[in-house]
Enzyme design. Structure first.
Site, PDB file in Angstrom:
ATOM      1  N   CYS A 119       7.246  13.811 -17.509  1.00 17.75           N
ATOM      2  CA  CYS A 119       7.202  13.714 -19.032  1.00 17.75           C
ATOM      3  C   CYS A 119       7.296  15.006 -19.628  1.00 17.75           C
ATOM      4  O   CYS A 119       6.478  16.240 -19.310  1.00 17.75           O
ATOM      5  CB  CYS A 119       5.636  13.258 -19.115  1.00 17.75           C
ATOM      6  SG  CYS A 119       5.197  13.370 -21.036  1.00 17.75           S
ATOM      7  N   CYS A 130       5.234   0.852 -32.647  1.00 15.32           N
ATOM      8  CA  CYS A 130       4.526   1.448 -31.555  1.00 15.32           C
ATOM      9  C   CYS A 130       4.186   2.742 -31.562  1.00 15.32           C
ATOM     10  O   CYS A 130       5.037   3.687 -31.932  1.00 15.32           O
ATOM     11  CB  CYS A 130       5.446   1.126 -30.055  1.00 15.32           C
ATOM     12  SG  CYS A 130       4.292   1.854 -28.762  1.00 15.32           S
ATOM     13  N   ARG A 157      11.630  -5.293 -21.666  1.00 16.81           N
ATOM     14  CA  ARG A 157      12.220  -4.312 -22.486  1.00 16.81           C
ATOM     15  C   ARG A 157      13.436  -3.255 -21.747  1.00 16.81           C
ATOM     16  O   ARG A 157      13.056  -2.415 -20.828  1.00 16.81           O
ATOM     17  CB  ARG A 157      11.270  -3.420 -23.280  1.00 16.81           C
ATOM     18  CG  ARG A 157      12.020  -2.629 -24.258  1.00 16.81           C
ATOM     19  CD  ARG A 157      10.845  -1.985 -25.441  1.00 16.81           C
ATOM     20  NE  ARG A 157      10.242  -3.004 -25.832  1.00 16.81           N
ATOM     21  CZ  ARG A 157       8.818  -2.992 -25.935  1.00 16.81           C
ATOM     22  NH1 ARG A 157       7.971  -2.251 -25.105  1.00 16.81           N
ATOM     23  NH2 ARG A 157       8.154  -4.155 -26.478  1.00 16.81           N
TER      24      ARG A 157
HETATM   25  N1  SAM Z   1      -0.043   9.456 -22.935  1.00 19.92           N
HETATM   26  C1  SAM Z   1      -0.255   7.926 -22.659  1.00 19.92           C
HETATM   27  C2  SAM Z   1       0.384   7.210 -21.182  1.00 19.92           C
HETATM   28  O1  SAM Z   1       0.834   8.052 -20.596  1.00 19.92           O
HETATM   29  O2  SAM Z   1      -0.223   6.299 -20.966  1.00 19.92           O
HETATM   30  C3  SAM Z   1       1.063   7.360 -23.510  1.00 19.92           C
HETATM   31  C4  SAM Z   1       2.473   8.054 -23.836  1.00 19.92           C
HETATM   32  S1  SAM Z   1       3.470   8.284 -22.352  1.00 19.92           S
HETATM   33  C5  SAM Z   1       4.842   9.431 -23.087  1.00 19.92           C
HETATM   34  C6  SAM Z   1       4.058   6.652 -22.353  1.00 19.92           C
HETATM   35  C7  SAM Z   1       5.101   6.246 -21.170  1.00 19.92           C
HETATM   36  O3  SAM Z   1       6.417   6.853 -21.548  1.00 19.92           O
HETATM   37  C8  SAM Z   1       4.968   6.819 -19.962  1.00 19.92           C
HETATM   38  O4  SAM Z   1       3.861   5.839 -19.249  1.00 19.92           O
HETATM   39  C9  SAM Z   1       6.142   6.888 -19.167  1.00 19.92           C
HETATM   40  O5  SAM Z   1       6.288   5.423 -18.584  1.00 19.92           O
HETATM   41  C10 SAM Z   1       7.231   6.878 -20.248  1.00 19.92           C
HETATM   42  N2  SAM Z   1       8.065   8.343 -20.348  1.00 19.92           N
HETATM   43  C11 SAM Z   1       7.405   9.569 -20.446  1.00 19.92           C
HETATM   44  N3  SAM Z   1       8.618  10.429 -20.212  1.00 19.92           N
HETATM   45  C12 SAM Z   1       9.432   9.791 -19.733  1.00 19.92           C
HETATM   46  C13 SAM Z   1      10.812  10.095 -19.273  1.00 19.92           C
HETATM   47  N4  SAM Z   1      11.085  11.410 -19.153  1.00 19.92           N
HETATM   48  N5  SAM Z   1      11.709   9.175 -19.146  1.00 19.92           N
HETATM   49  C14 SAM Z   1      11.317   7.890 -19.254  1.00 19.92           C
HETATM   50  N6  SAM Z   1      10.248   7.485 -19.320  1.00 19.92           N
HETATM   51  C15 SAM Z   1       9.157   8.278 -19.770  1.00 19.92           C
HETATM   52  C1  DTB Z   2       7.389   2.900 -22.565  1.00 19.82           C
HETATM   53  O1  DTB Z   2       7.598   2.350 -21.388  1.00 19.82           O
HETATM   54  N1  DTB Z   2       8.530   3.867 -22.797  1.00 19.82           N
HETATM   55  C2  DTB Z   2       8.103   4.518 -24.062  1.00 19.82           C
HETATM   56  C3  DTB Z   2       7.114   3.990 -24.635  1.00 19.82           C
HETATM   57  N2  DTB Z   2       6.715   2.934 -23.639  1.00 19.82           N
HETATM   58  C4  DTB Z   2       5.916   4.555 -25.174  1.00 19.82           C
HETATM   59  C5  DTB Z   2       8.363   6.234 -24.124  1.00 19.82           C
HETATM   60  C6  DTB Z   2       9.562   6.724 -23.560  1.00 19.82           C
HETATM   61  C7  DTB Z   2       9.426   7.942 -23.458  1.00 19.82           C
HETATM   62  C8  DTB Z   2      10.717   8.805 -23.110  1.00 19.82           C
HETATM   63  C9  DTB Z   2      10.567  10.377 -23.178  1.00 19.82           C
HETATM   64  C10 DTB Z   2      10.069  10.927 -24.525  1.00 19.82           C
HETATM   65  O2  DTB Z   2      10.929  10.654 -25.549  1.00 19.82           O
HETATM   66  O3  DTB Z   2       9.439  11.713 -24.639  1.00 19.82           O
HETATM   67 FE1  SF4 Z   3       1.588  11.695 -18.746  1.00 24.83          FE
HETATM   68 FE2  SF4 Z   3       1.340  10.281 -21.058  1.00 24.83          FE
HETATM   69 FE3  SF4 Z   3       0.500  12.783 -21.202  1.00 24.83          FE
HETATM   70 FE4  SF4 Z   3       3.128  12.266 -20.846  1.00 24.83          FE
HETATM   71  S1  SF4 Z   3       1.898  11.958 -22.517  1.00 24.83           S
HETATM   72  S2  SF4 Z   3       1.817  13.557 -19.653  1.00 24.83           S
HETATM   73  S3  SF4 Z   3       3.041  10.523 -19.606  1.00 24.83           S
HETATM   74  S4  SF4 Z   3      -0.345  11.095 -19.839  1.00 24.83           S
END
Ligand code: SAM
Ligand code: DTB
Ligand code: SF4
Length: 331
Positions: A78, A115, A278
């Protein structure tokens, strides 16, 4: 390969029976699905898709990051984790007016679901007050609402339900046995606990994962097995292809073969026949042909709008052209 198990036969012959006896999947059977000849796999996925949905209809969800960066979790994929230096700016929560304006614009572009995503480990009570206002206001536009805010306690879950939130997104992300390689600041059970609260409160669940993080095929099957064995399984299942962001520990992960991504979509469709599957993060890096294969494999939802949370997504116009070329239309 033994794929003629009673469970597999049932999955293909009786998709959509999601409210009858819940089906238990075992990882070996799900892995066997992944290993099917490609044409057989897609055929089964299409059967499940067509028995449950109009195969040419696609659900459009638009994402908005309502609070970005500086997250206290260390998720290796992330860009918003405070543990990684990715250049993502920390931004406090947006105000309600800004969120409603973005939702209205998304609706005008054709999105049916909005969302709201926040880079939190969990929201504070103060955060919740703002989110509740946002949910009510976006719902007031006549859109479906979804939020993804991290872990929730009982009171927060109830607040979201009372505000009328339709879906809560909380991804399992990967198989239980691979989880600790990707995240150390929380455990798998934390995710399951939040999902359980959301389900008990009566909201719909959006939960999926990420592939292309270096997981094995058995671990990819393990993720799908976990999701499919939820009782009931999630109404929405986002399958994300890792977006490899510079500065994250997974920036150099080996790219997943696009056909293995398509296979993941197909297996999700077969094991969760009545869910919206999705085709999520990673579309900007995907050719039209691979996306078309994903739709053939049973994907029937996309993120729509030029941003995901912090990374890019195809432009709305580009998606319109693609859907048009494929004869697809919004659900
Ligand atoms: N912080 C909350 C959580 O982690 O549940 C919500 C936001 S978080 C960014 C939502 C989702 O984005 C994560 O669970 C992950 O599946 C997806 N995600 C985050 N970074 C990603 C990446 N670089 N590529 C693909 N999916 C990503
Ligand atoms: C999900 O499964 N994918 C979305 C949404 N739920 C929140 C987030 C994707 C995040 C991809 C990395 C980013 O844009 O920061
Ligand atoms: Fe992990 Fe969600 Fe925080 Fe990204 S925003 S670091 S996916 S908890």
């Amino acid at each position: 390969m033994n794929i003629q198990t009673a469970e597999l036969a049932r999955a293909v012959s009786q998709p959509g029976k999601r409210n009858s006896t819940p089906q238990r999947w075992i990882v070996a059977d799900v892995e066997a699905l992944f290993r099917l000849p490609f044409a057989d796999l897609l055929y089964r996925a299409q059967q499940a898709h067509r028995e449950n949905f109009d195969p040419n209809a696609v659900q459009l969800s638009t994402l908005l990051s309502i609070k970005s960066g500086g997250c206290t979790e260390d998720c290796g994929y992330c860009p918003q984790s405070a543990f990684h230096s990715t250049g993502v700016e920390n931004r406090e929560m947006l105000d309600v007016e800004t969120v409603v304006a973005a939702a209205r614009a998304a609706q005008q572009s054709g999105a049916g679901r909005f969302c709201m995503g926040a880079a939190w480990r969990e929201p504070s009570d103060e955060d919740m007050a703002g989110v509740v206002e946002m949910v009510k206001a976006v719902r007031g536009l006549g859109m479906e609402t979804c939020a993804t805010l991290g872990m929730l306690n009982d009171a927060q879950t109830e607040q979201l339900r009372a505000a009328g939130l339709d879906y809560y997104n909380h991804n399992l992300d990967t198989a239980p046995e691979f989880y600790g390689d990707i995240i150390s600041t929380r455990v798998y059970q934390d995710r399951l606990d939040t999902l359980e609260r959301v389900r008990k409160a009566g909201m719909h669940i959006c939960s999926g994962g990420i592939v292309g993080m270096g997981e094995s095929l058995a671990q990819r099957a393990g993720l799908i097995t976990q999701l499919a064995n939820m009782d009931p399984y999630p109404e929405s299942v986002p399958i994300n292809n890792l977006v490899r962001v510079e500065g994250t520990p997974l920036a150099q992960a080996e790219e997943l073969d696009p056909l293995d991504f398509v296979r993941t979509i197909a297996v999700a469709r077969i094991t969760m026949p009545a869910a919206l599957v999705r085709l999520s993060a990673g579309r900007q890096q995907m050719s039209d042909a691979v996306q078309a294969l994903c739709f053939l494999a049973g994907a029937n939802s996309i993120f729509y709008g030029e941003r995901l949370l912090t990374t890019g997504n195809p432009d709305v116009e580009k998606d319109r052209v693609l859907l048009d070329k494929l004869g697809m239309y919004p659900m």
